[in-house]
Scaffold this active site. Structure first.
Site, PDB file in Angstrom:
ATOM      1  N   LYS A  26       0.828  -1.211   0.000  1.00  0.00           N
ATOM      2  CA  LYS A  26       0.000   0.000   0.000  1.00  0.00           C
ATOM      3  C   LYS A  26       0.864   1.263   0.000  1.00  0.00           C
ATOM      4  O   LYS A  26       0.587   2.197  -0.733  1.00  0.00           O
ATOM      5  CB  LYS A  26      -0.915   0.033   1.244  1.00  0.00           C
ATOM      6  CG  LYS A  26      -1.903  -1.111   1.311  1.00  0.00           C
ATOM      7  CD  LYS A  26      -2.908  -0.895   2.438  1.00  0.00           C
ATOM      8  CE  LYS A  26      -2.310  -0.842   3.823  1.00  0.00           C
ATOM      9  NZ  LYS A  26      -1.753  -2.116   4.319  1.00  0.00           N
ATOM     10  N   ARG A 101      -9.959   0.543   8.653  1.00  0.00           N
ATOM     11  CA  ARG A 101      -9.496  -0.776   9.067  1.00  0.00           C
ATOM     12  C   ARG A 101     -10.522  -1.553   9.867  1.00  0.00           C
ATOM     13  O   ARG A 101     -10.279  -2.728  10.189  1.00  0.00           O
ATOM     14  CB  ARG A 101      -8.250  -0.622   9.936  1.00  0.00           C
ATOM     15  CG  ARG A 101      -6.951  -0.768   9.142  1.00  0.00           C
ATOM     16  CD  ARG A 101      -5.865  -0.542  10.092  1.00  0.00           C
ATOM     17  NE  ARG A 101      -4.610  -1.137  10.090  1.00  0.00           N
ATOM     18  CZ  ARG A 101      -3.509  -0.547   9.623  1.00  0.00           C
ATOM     19  NH1 ARG A 101      -3.564   0.531   8.912  1.00  0.00           N
ATOM     20  NH2 ARG A 101      -2.339  -1.092   9.849  1.00  0.00           N
ATOM     21  N   ARG A 139      12.115  -5.466   5.649  1.00  0.00           N
ATOM     22  CA  ARG A 139      11.832  -4.033   5.602  1.00  0.00           C
ATOM     23  C   ARG A 139      12.763  -3.230   6.521  1.00  0.00           C
ATOM     24  O   ARG A 139      13.006  -3.628   7.652  1.00  0.00           O
ATOM     25  CB  ARG A 139      10.369  -3.854   6.033  1.00  0.00           C
ATOM     26  CG  ARG A 139       9.764  -2.548   5.657  1.00  0.00           C
ATOM     27  CD  ARG A 139       8.387  -2.782   5.102  1.00  0.00           C
ATOM     28  NE  ARG A 139       7.396  -2.653   6.163  1.00  0.00           N
ATOM     29  CZ  ARG A 139       6.094  -2.636   5.942  1.00  0.00           C
ATOM     30  NH1 ARG A 139       5.609  -2.758   4.718  1.00  0.00           N
ATOM     31  NH2 ARG A 139       5.264  -2.521   6.944  1.00  0.00           N
ATOM     32  N   ARG A 172      11.534  -1.003  11.899  1.00  0.00           N
ATOM     33  CA  ARG A 172      10.467  -0.358  12.644  1.00  0.00           C
ATOM     34  C   ARG A 172      10.035  -1.283  13.783  1.00  0.00           C
ATOM     35  O   ARG A 172       9.963  -2.491  13.585  1.00  0.00           O
ATOM     36  CB  ARG A 172       9.281  -0.125  11.699  1.00  0.00           C
ATOM     37  CG  ARG A 172       8.827   1.298  11.633  1.00  0.00           C
ATOM     38  CD  ARG A 172       7.848   1.476  10.513  1.00  0.00           C
ATOM     39  NE  ARG A 172       6.669   0.618  10.685  1.00  0.00           N
ATOM     40  CZ  ARG A 172       5.645   0.617   9.826  1.00  0.00           C
ATOM     41  NH1 ARG A 172       5.674   1.398   8.764  1.00  0.00           N
ATOM     42  NH2 ARG A 172       4.605  -0.154  10.019  1.00  0.00           N
ATOM     43  N   ARG A 183      -0.106  -8.285  13.764  1.00  0.00           N
ATOM     44  CA  ARG A 183      -0.752  -7.343  12.841  1.00  0.00           C
ATOM     45  C   ARG A 183      -1.526  -8.103  11.766  1.00  0.00           C
ATOM     46  O   ARG A 183      -2.625  -7.693  11.370  1.00  0.00           O
ATOM     47  CB  ARG A 183       0.291  -6.427  12.204  1.00  0.00           C
ATOM     48  CG  ARG A 183       0.838  -5.397  13.176  1.00  0.00           C
ATOM     49  CD  ARG A 183       2.078  -4.723  12.649  1.00  0.00           C
ATOM     50  NE  ARG A 183       1.825  -3.909  11.473  1.00  0.00           N
ATOM     51  CZ  ARG A 183       2.767  -3.561  10.600  1.00  0.00           C
ATOM     52  NH1 ARG A 183       4.002  -3.975  10.744  1.00  0.00           N
ATOM     53  NH2 ARG A 183       2.457  -2.808   9.573  1.00  0.00           N
TER      54      ARG A 183
END
Ligand code: AMP
Length: 232
Positions: A26, A101, A139, A172, A183
């Site tokens: 996204k 969400r 990531r 992160r 998540r």
């Protein structure tokens, strides 16, 4: 040769809702859309992280939930979005990245959009679970400017260092593996069911298989699906 123009304009105010699990791309597709349409990306995750960075009252109230990979309250997120879409740069349209969400957010979103006279188009990025785990674990983020990298698919020029400002890259907090699993579980439980809601309320739901193709190819698909909403 008829090379396509690099930018285009929406013919009417439109919310482009990028919908998909964490790691579905996204954020990357948002960046492409921002460049193409010159409309702002509204990422609730970025807005919330900004409050945490600032250390303000909102940041202090949400940091534990964010660190654990849990969703923050609908009231807070809806309020942040309400304020953001009334800013002058959002009058022509905007991109929602990570919002809505939950069912309560989706209902609120429709009210917010009719309040500003914007239509909506939902782009569902469908990605295989294993691909997502592999993507997220590679990531890396720049703590200074927020640019995202990936050790495999989008490495920085110099390993471990941001191309733009030279800051050392970090993982992160909520990209750690156990948090990623949480998540994804939250996504499956609370967010994925929204697809049925979208099917019922909009005739503009675009499903894109984003597992195999490179991000550029996924973007080309999105552009062709949005053709009737833009002009060069
Ligand atoms: P993201 O960067 O979109 O993956 O969001 C990171 C984290 O921010 C999520 O795990 C949630 O804790 C919080 N968050 C972001 N957007 C929302 C939202 N629309 N509703 C509730 N929590 C959110």
């Amino acid at each position: 040769m008829g090379e396509e123009p690099a930018t285009a304009r929406l013919t009417r105010p439109t919310a482009i809702i990028l919908f998909g699990s964490p790691g579905s791309g996204k954020g990357t597709q948002s960046k492409y859309l921002v460049e193409w349409l010159r409309i702002p990306q509204i990422s609730t995750g970025d807005m919330l992280r900004e409050h945490i960075r600032a250390g303000d009252a909102i940041g202090l109230a949400i940091q534990e939930r964010m660190r654990a990979g849990s969703l923050v309250s609908d009231e807070l997120v809806n309020q942040l979005v309400l304020e953001r879409i009334h800013k002058p740069d959002a009058t022509g349209g905007f991109i929602f990245d990570g919002y809505p969400r939950t069912p309560a957010q989706a209902e609120a979103m429709l009210r917010l959009l009719s309040g500003v006279g914007a239509g909506e188009v939902v782009i569902h990025l469908i990605v295989d679970y294993n691909v997502i785990i592999a993507r997220i674990s590679g990531r890396r983020a720049c703590p200074k400017c927020g640019t995202l990298y990936n050790c495999v698919s989008r490495p920085p020029k110099v390993e471990g260092v941001c191309d733009l400002d030279g800051a050392p890259l970090v993982i992160r907090d909520d990209d750690r593996e156990e948090v990623v699993r949480e998540r994804l579980a939250q996504y499956e439980r609370q967010t994925q069911p929204l697809i049925e809601f979208f099917r019922a309320v909009t005739d503009r739901l675009i499903e894109v298989d984003a597992s195999r193709d490179r991000p550029e190819a996924v973007f080309e698909r999105i552009k062709s699906e949005l053709k009737d909403l833009v002009r060069a």
